[in-house]
Design an enzyme around this catalytic site. Structure first.
Site, short mmCIF file in Angstrom:
data_model
loop_
_atom_site.label_atom_id
_atom_site.label_comp_id
_atom_site.label_asym_id
_atom_site.label_seq_id
_atom_site.Cartn_x
_atom_site.Cartn_y
_atom_site.Cartn_z
N ASP A 258 -12.42 -7.42 -18.11
CA ASP A 258 -12.81 -8.52 -18.98
C ASP A 258 -11.57 -9.06 -19.69
OD1 ASP A 258 -13.98 -10.31 -20.69
OD2 ASP A 258 -15.32 -8.88 -21.64
N HIS B 151 0.82 -1.22 0.00
CA HIS B 151 0.00 0.00 0.00
C HIS B 151 0.85 1.27 0.00
CE1 HIS B 151 -3.62 2.18 0.12
NE2 HIS B 151 -4.30 1.44 0.96
#
Length: 415
Positions: free
Chosen positions: A361, A165
């Protein structure tokens, strides 16, 4: 117990790592504040691709191209010992060393088993994630800033990740993930824009930021069992809760939106001058609202939402800069493991429904579900996802046993 077998674990490097201007990234106070934070882990469940397509090598090839664009993920965390004043400093060496790619199989596990009824999360779910129990500072030894795992199931495939992070926030990571899936589907990354890094330097801060060696002492962690469940809020239910919260506050000037109660603020557009929304890096800032379980249950939904909303609204360019300047003068790296105040007394809300997790996708069909990885020592974690249906929100709750009953009462009875 579901059997998850690791087939291979490899390092994928960017296709062209020798590009100018990619040598070093200094870490700012807001990054270094997260030294002990565990790697955020998320995963998407996809329909199963045709095994004849040999999609694993193709995923690695697309990842190599994506890392060429998002080069900080392929770098390494470096620590510098400053013996003259007994401090340490850190930076990201963008040397193109690569990211970890794990290929696993769980051929006995079906999609239905993963998506159990009433939002239950199976106990074997943590085996589908690649960076369990890894903290930001562990990158000094484990070397990896980004780990990905592709697990083939009986009738689906689960693609998960864990990342440091200090290098990036959710906004930056999902942008990377979208680029990766686009490259895989189209076979090309040439149309991608060059990465825009957060390149400002705060006026009153000298880099590299120095941290006293005493702040690097690792807290003693211990196992603390957690319980998990996914709560689904339909668009209709969210609208009802929003209306109810605003009715209870009774203030036109303090309207609470359906998404404003997220106590994690993306600072890109709040800074002055504002940064582009595509700016890569860690630009999240934790907004803190303090209360007790009793106060939450006594005051109701509107009051609770308003406390969080006020905290989020208070995150400004001035507060962001003030935090950084104060942190450098009095460095304190929060210890987030079991036994810490954050673990024992905090309910952390992470991620955001703004992230279009269902817009990725690879060519097999869009995701059918999103899940979060283990919380690794954080007492209460609520991970927010956009729901499959338009306007809906899913909340993946991961709570220690001590917090489960109180938090469950709040989540299940918000009105």
């Amino acid at each position: 117990m579901a059997e998850v077998t690791v087939i291979s674990s490899t390092i994928v490097r960017p296709g062209n790592k020798d590009q100018p201007g990619r040598e070093k990234i200094h870490l700012a106070p807001h990054d270094l504040h997260l030294l002990y934070l565990v790697y955020p882990q998320r995963g998407l469940l996809f329909p199963k691709p045709d095994p004849k397509t040999r999609f694993i090598p193709q995923l690695k090839a697309a990842l190599s191209t994506a890392l060429e664009i998002y080069f900080p993920f392929a770098g390494r965390l470096v620590k510098v010992d400053n013996h003259q004043d007994n401090t340490v400093s850190f930076y990201i060496d963008c040397d193109g060393s690569g990211a970890k790619f794990v290929h696993a199989k769980a051929e006995s596990v079906s999609v239905d088993e993963l998506l159990q009824s009433r939002g239950s999360v199976p106990h074997f779910m943590n085996l589908f994630f690649p960076a369990n129990n890894v903290e930001s500072r562990d990158a000094l030894t484990s070397e990896i800033l980004l780990a990905l795992q592709v697990t083939e199931m009986k009738d689906g495939v689960f693609i998960s990740f864990g990342y440091n992070h200090m290098v990036a926030d959710g906004c930056s990571f999902w942008s990377f993930f979208h680029t990766w899936s686009n490259i895989f589907r189209t076979g090309s990354g040439h149309n991608s824009q060059p990465l825009a890094l957060k390149d400002w330097s705060l006026d009153k801060i000298d880099y590299p930021v120095r941290i006293p060696v005493s702040e690097m002492e690792r807290p003693q962690n211990c196992e603390n069992p957690t319980k998990e469940r996914v709560f689904h809020f339909s668009k209709k239910k969210i609208s009802y809760l929003k209306e109810k919260a605003n009715d209870e506050t009774g203030s036109i000037d303090s309207k609470v939106s359906s998404l404003q109660a997220l106590p994690s603020a993306d600072m890109r557009r709040r800074l002055n001058p504002p940064l582009e929304k595509e700016c890569f890096g860690n630009l999240a800032h934790l907004a803190v609202a303090t209360t007790t379980v009793g106060e939450v249950l006594d005051h109701g939904l509107g009051w609770t939402a308003l406390q969080i909303s006020k905290s989020v609204r208070s995150q400004t360019n001035e507060s962001y800069n003030a935090f950084a300047e104060n942190w450098v003068r009095n460095v304190e790296v929060p210890k987030i493991g079991v036994g810490s105040r954050m673990a024992d007394n905090s309910l952390i809300v992470a991620s955001s429904p703004w992230f279009d997790v269902y817009g990725h996708d690879f060519g097999w069909g869009k995701p059918v579900a999103a899940r979060a990885g283990p919380s690794n020592g954080v007492g209460g974690l609520l991970v927010m996802f956009r729901g499959v249906e338009e306007g809906s929100i899913d909340v993946h709750a991961i709570l220690t046993s001590s917090l489960w009953s109180d938090a469950l009462a709040i989540i299940k009875n918000p009105c």
